[in-house]
Scaffold this motif. Structure first.
Motif, mmCIF file in Angstrom:
data_model
loop_
_atom_site.group_PDB
_atom_site.id
_atom_site.type_symbol
_atom_site.label_atom_id
_atom_site.label_comp_id
_atom_site.label_asym_id
_atom_site.label_seq_id
_atom_site.Cartn_x
_atom_site.Cartn_y
_atom_site.Cartn_z
ATOM 1 N N ILE A 41 0.725 -1.177 0.044
ATOM 2 C CA ILE A 41 -0.076 -0.017 -0.031
ATOM 3 C C ILE A 41 0.883 1.263 0.051
ATOM 4 O O ILE A 41 0.461 2.200 -0.235
ATOM 5 N N TYR A 44 0.851 3.687 -3.028
ATOM 6 C CA TYR A 44 -0.420 4.370 -3.275
ATOM 7 C C TYR A 44 -0.438 5.771 -2.197
ATOM 8 O O TYR A 44 -0.685 6.801 -2.338
ATOM 9 N N GLY A 170 -2.453 -6.184 -0.582
ATOM 10 C CA GLY A 170 -2.531 -6.147 -1.994
ATOM 11 C C GLY A 170 -3.901 -6.305 -2.754
ATOM 12 O O GLY A 170 -4.387 -5.625 -3.564
ATOM 13 N N SER A 171 -4.450 -7.310 -2.168
ATOM 14 C CA SER A 171 -5.499 -8.156 -2.994
ATOM 15 C C SER A 171 -6.666 -7.065 -2.402
ATOM 16 O O SER A 171 -7.645 -6.749 -3.261
ATOM 17 N N LEU A 173 -6.634 -3.893 -1.463
ATOM 18 C CA LEU A 173 -6.596 -2.486 -2.085
ATOM 19 C C LEU A 173 -7.013 -2.525 -3.483
ATOM 20 O O LEU A 173 -7.745 -1.636 -3.806
ATOM 21 N N GLU A 174 -6.758 -3.731 -4.261
ATOM 22 C CA GLU A 174 -7.081 -3.685 -5.666
ATOM 23 C C GLU A 174 -8.643 -3.825 -5.650
ATOM 24 O O GLU A 174 -9.422 -3.285 -6.774
ATOM 25 N N LEU A 175 -9.187 -4.733 -5.007
ATOM 26 C CA LEU A 175 -10.578 -5.079 -5.044
ATOM 27 C C LEU A 175 -11.758 -4.203 -4.288
ATOM 28 O O LEU A 175 -12.961 -4.153 -4.641
ATOM 29 N N GLY A 177 -10.653 -0.922 -2.526
ATOM 30 C CA GLY A 177 -10.260 0.160 -2.160
ATOM 31 C C GLY A 177 -9.624 0.498 -0.776
ATOM 32 O O GLY A 177 -9.118 -0.343 -0.248
ATOM 33 N N TYR A 178 -9.046 1.807 -0.719
ATOM 34 C CA TYR A 178 -8.253 2.260 0.230
ATOM 35 C C TYR A 178 -8.616 1.838 1.784
ATOM 36 O O TYR A 178 -8.113 1.168 2.636
ATOM 37 N N THR A 181 -9.667 -1.478 2.878
ATOM 38 C CA THR A 181 -8.457 -2.367 3.087
ATOM 39 C C THR A 181 -7.780 -2.111 4.578
ATOM 40 O O THR A 181 -7.712 -3.057 4.988
#
Length: 478
Positions: A41, A44, A170-171, A173-175, A177-178, A181
């Motif tokens: 993270i 980002y 990582g998963s 954050l991608e699926l 959002g911030y 997570t």
């Protein structure tokens, strides 16, 4: 039973060994998850939330990860000293979890770079406290002859957290959002705090029992209740305080000895700490060298490199409890020595691909050789991991059995785990230097140097480690 109605509500299950051990394991898993959770993270956070230029991301990421380890190294001995001064495990652990939650929220908010630094410092300090206390609880709950299995379980938890933290972050954050997570680790911490608030400490239940015994005239009834509560609660959460079983008279209590002077002048302790440092340094060195090395020799990308790290750490999750059981059965010395000696040729084998031999290149047998070496290293590490702190605990028990309250009324376990925490984090700080070594002399020569160090540590463990987890006087004397 009349007296039973006056006991704390649900005291049997709230002070049960199963609940306390499970909660300690979950708190330890949460702390390990947090260590690597921030890694995927950070780019980002730095580039989007703090508007840093991408060219600064690598430097700032290294700084933030190093700050966590540095904070742990500095704070662990101090925290361990004060934890050993209190009879309660619950109170300092609750305080640490609350501050960890605050530090995690500060990291997630990321109002500025220096606030991010402060959040990582708080996570490092309180994470050290959580690590020390949880390991102490697990060891104290294991009982005689089960320390190896309990430490093997804790190492499996550490491996799970080490792998799971970056993957989950990582998963998510991608699926998701911030913010969703960050809700995950903060939710874990909140559950830890709530459960620990509901636990009943042994000394609390025993004090309630004493009051009941004074009110109850039948001595037999009171005594049986005392034994019932003691069997449910002891020795969990509170350090084991040794007493003289020969008589009930108070014996003279000598001033506590200097813990660190006595322990750090014992060559057995130094060898144990050296084993911890080298285990941590080798695994941390993989993080610094494998991504670049595998890209250069096999042109592997992040997915392939991530798979290699999974292969490296997965055996530790599976074999951790098994290696602990083996230590309980055959002793500590020989599995540790064998683990280090086996590691040496595997490190050499790992360095063969890419060293210029045609048959070991990307188009030859290089890939199967490297994967085989990684699998073997992952299988050998469980024999090594946790052995250093186990040996320190054996030495500590030996010293405390020879002199009553030698390290104070509440023992020295927290300080022992504090030393282990410092050694582990020193390894994390030293390990990445292998990247510089690989750049200067080559990955294959770096692997040979690590192999030689492994043999030296293995021989030292074979010489100075005690043979069993319950040492005799002859075994404990070097």
């Amino acid at each position: 039973m009349a007296s039973g109605a006056e006991l704390p509500a649900g005291y049997k299950w709230r002070s049960s060994q199963t609940l306390i051990v499970s909660t300690a394991c979950f708190a330890l898993l949460t702390e390990v998850l947090l260590y690597g959770f921030v890694v995927p993270i950070l780019p980002y956070m730095l580039e989007v939330r703090l508007h840093q230029h991408p060219s600064q991301t690598q430097r700032l990421t290294t700084e933030l990860l190093s700050i966590h380890g540095f904070s742990t190294v500095i704070s662990a001995p101090i925290l361990a000293h004060f934890i050993d001064k209190t009879p309660s495990r619950r109170t300092p652990l609750l305080l640490s979890l609350v501050v960890t939650l605050g530090g995690t929220a500060l990291v997630a908010l990321t109002p500025s770079y220096w606030a991010l630094v402060l959040g990582r410092v708080l996570q490092g300090i309180t994470g050290a406290a959580v690590w020390i206390i949880c390991l102490a609880v697990l060891v104290e709950s294991s009982g005689a002859g089960n320390m190896g299995k309990m430490m093997g379980l804790s190492m499996s938890i550490v491996m799970t957290g080490t792998i799971g933290g970056p993957v989950i972050a990582g998963s998510a954050l991608e699926l998701m959002g911030y913010w969703p997570t960050w809700y995950l680790p903060m939710g874990f911490l909140a559950v830890d705090i709530i459960v620990w608030l509901g636990l009943i400490e042994p000394q609390v239940a025993l004090e309630s029992d004493k009051a009941l015994v004074r009110d109850e005239q039948p001595e037999h009834h009171g005594a049986s209740l005392t034994e019932e509560i003691h069997s449910v609660n002891s020795p969990l959460l509170s350090p084991i305080i040794k007493t003289d079983s020969k008589d009930d008279q108070c014996q003279e209590v000598l001033p506590p000895a200097n813990f660190y002077y006595i322990m750090l002048t014992d060559v057995r302790v130094l060898v144990s700490l050296g084993s911890v440092v080298m285990t941590s340094a080798i695994t941390a060195g993989f993080n610094a060298t494998l991504p670049v090395h595998l890209r250069d020799i096999f042109e592997w990308g992040p997915l392939d490199v991530g798979t290699m790290f999974l292969i490296l750490r997965l055996p530790g999750i599976i074999l951790g409890p098994l290696s602990g059981w083996l230590r309980d059965i055959v002793g500590l010395r020989y599995p540790t020595m064998i683990g280090w000696v086996i590691l040496a040729p595997l490190l050499v084998l790992m360095g063969i691909p890419g060293n210029g031999l045609l048959w070991a290149g990307a188009e030859g047998y290089g890939k199967p050789i490297f994967v085989s070496a990684i699998v073997g290293i992952g299988a050998a590490l469980p024999l090594i991991q946790g052995s250093g702190i186990l040996h320190i605990m054996i030495i500590l028990e030996e010293l405390e059995s020879k002199q009553h309250n030698v390290f104070g009324a509440h023992g020295g376990r927290s300080r022992a785990f504090g030393m282990n925490e410092v050694a582990f984090n020193l390894g994390l700080m030293v390990g990445p230097l292998s990247g510089l070594l690989s750049e200067k002399i080559g990955f294959d020569h770096m692997s040979m140097i690590l192999a030689c160090i492994s043999i030296a540590v293995g021989l030292a463990c074979g010489r100075f480690f005690t043979a069993g987890l319950q040492p005799t006087d002859d075994e404990a004397t070097v």
